[in-house]
Write a protein that holds these residues in place. Structure first.
Motif, mmCIF file in Angstrom:
data_model
loop_
_atom_site.group_PDB
_atom_site.id
_atom_site.type_symbol
_atom_site.label_atom_id
_atom_site.label_comp_id
_atom_site.label_asym_id
_atom_site.label_seq_id
_atom_site.Cartn_x
_atom_site.Cartn_y
_atom_site.Cartn_z
ATOM 1 N N HIS A 11 45.526 38.136 50.686
ATOM 2 C CA HIS A 11 44.283 37.963 51.439
ATOM 3 C C HIS A 11 44.669 37.990 52.911
ATOM 4 N N ALA B 92 35.439 38.551 41.012
ATOM 5 C CA ALA B 92 36.332 37.801 41.909
ATOM 6 C C ALA B 92 37.687 37.554 41.250
ATOM 7 N N SER C 194 41.411 35.342 41.711
ATOM 8 C CA SER C 194 42.083 34.242 42.402
ATOM 9 C C SER C 194 43.403 33.951 41.700
ATOM 10 N N GLU D 151 44.116 26.734 44.469
ATOM 11 C CA GLU D 151 43.535 27.981 43.981
ATOM 12 C C GLU D 151 43.192 28.836 45.190
ATOM 13 N N ALA E 231 41.943 32.587 46.850
ATOM 14 C CA ALA E 231 41.208 33.825 46.613
ATOM 15 C C ALA E 231 42.092 35.033 46.896
ATOM 16 N N SER F 51 41.759 39.033 47.835
ATOM 17 C CA SER F 51 40.783 40.020 48.305
ATOM 18 C C SER F 51 40.819 41.265 47.424
#
Length: 255
Positions: free
Chosen positions: A207, A226, A228, A235, A237, A239
């Motif tokens: 990310h 999504a 992750s 946790e 994310a 991209s």
């Protein structure tokens, strides 16, 4: 045991440093130099004697006679940082420990891959910790890469965190926050610089805000569109532009 060269243009400081070093049982010999020119001359003599005699019986690597240079930063003429850069060009460079009254050069020490950064006035316990670090590196298996160290500030004291201890890194503008199992540390190094520097150490960008140690990823989660990852209790994310590359890397790592 270690062969040490200490470099400082202030005679009292050099004398105190040599006294403490010679009192450490891990130090076989400790010589002093009052400036960078004298230090280079002493290292040159060590190289010549090493070439004539061959490697020592203990098989210690280094500048064929000097395992580590304890180096002041501010000196007339050639400064400590410049001398460290010169020594870094040797085929078998000695390790570097900076010993200075100035706190503001820790990032440069990181760039020069210094083993440690000791602030003056030098305390016996702090110097002993630096010697321990050097001793472990010098006597490590020759094929094992030395763990890279990152200087961090803790209550006005500079400490070094091993890259191997870092689980992930979070961007904070021109700074980065290093997350380990025992806490986090803010350093003045952009995330983009760490991404480039640590690519061969298994760190991957997931990310714009996160760089993760691939080996520390516990789970990859897909929830609708999504993605992750779980790294310890965090946790993070992933991209879309990084998700496919990350999945490919994790699949290759799987047994």
């Amino acid at each position: 045991m270690l062969r040490v060269l200490a470099v400082d243009d202030e005679a009292p400081a050099l004398g105190e440093l040599l006294y403490l070093l010679r009192a450490d049982p891990r130090v076989r010999s400790a010589e002093g130099a009052g400036d960078a020119t004298e230090a280079l001359r002493r290292i040159g003599r060590a190289l010549e004697s090493g070439a004539a005699a061959g490697d020592g019986a203990d098989g210690i690597d280094g500048a064929d006679g000097i395992d580590v240079v304890f180096l002041d930063i501010h000196m007339p003429g050639l400064g400590g940082l410049d001398l460290a850069r010169l020594l870094g060009g040797f085929a078998r460079p000695p390790l570097i420990v900076f010993v200075t009254a100035h706190e503001g050069f820790a990032v440069q020490a990181f760039d020069l891959e210094a083993v440690d950064y000791v602030l003056k006035p030098v305390r016996r316990e702090r110097l002993a910790e630096a010697v321990r670090r050097v001793h472990e590196l010098v006597h490590a298996t020759a094929l094992a890469p030395a763990p890279e160290q990152v200087p961090v500030e803790l209550g006005g004291v500079t400490r070094f965190v091993s890259v191997d201890a870092i689980a992930y890194v979070e961007a904070h503008g021109d700074y980065a926050r290093l997350h380990t199992d025992h806490g986090s540390h803010l350093v003045r190094i952009p995330l983009s610089a760490l991404e480039e520097r640590w690519a061969d150490r298994g760190f991957v960008r997931i990310h714009r805000s996160h760089l993760v140690a691939l080996a520390r990823i516990d789970e990859l989660r897909l929830d609708g569109g999504a993605t992750s990852v779980r790294v310890g209790d965090a946790e993070l994310a992933v991209s879309r532009r990084h998700a496919r590359h990350l999945r490919d890397l994790l699949m290759r790592r799987a047994p």
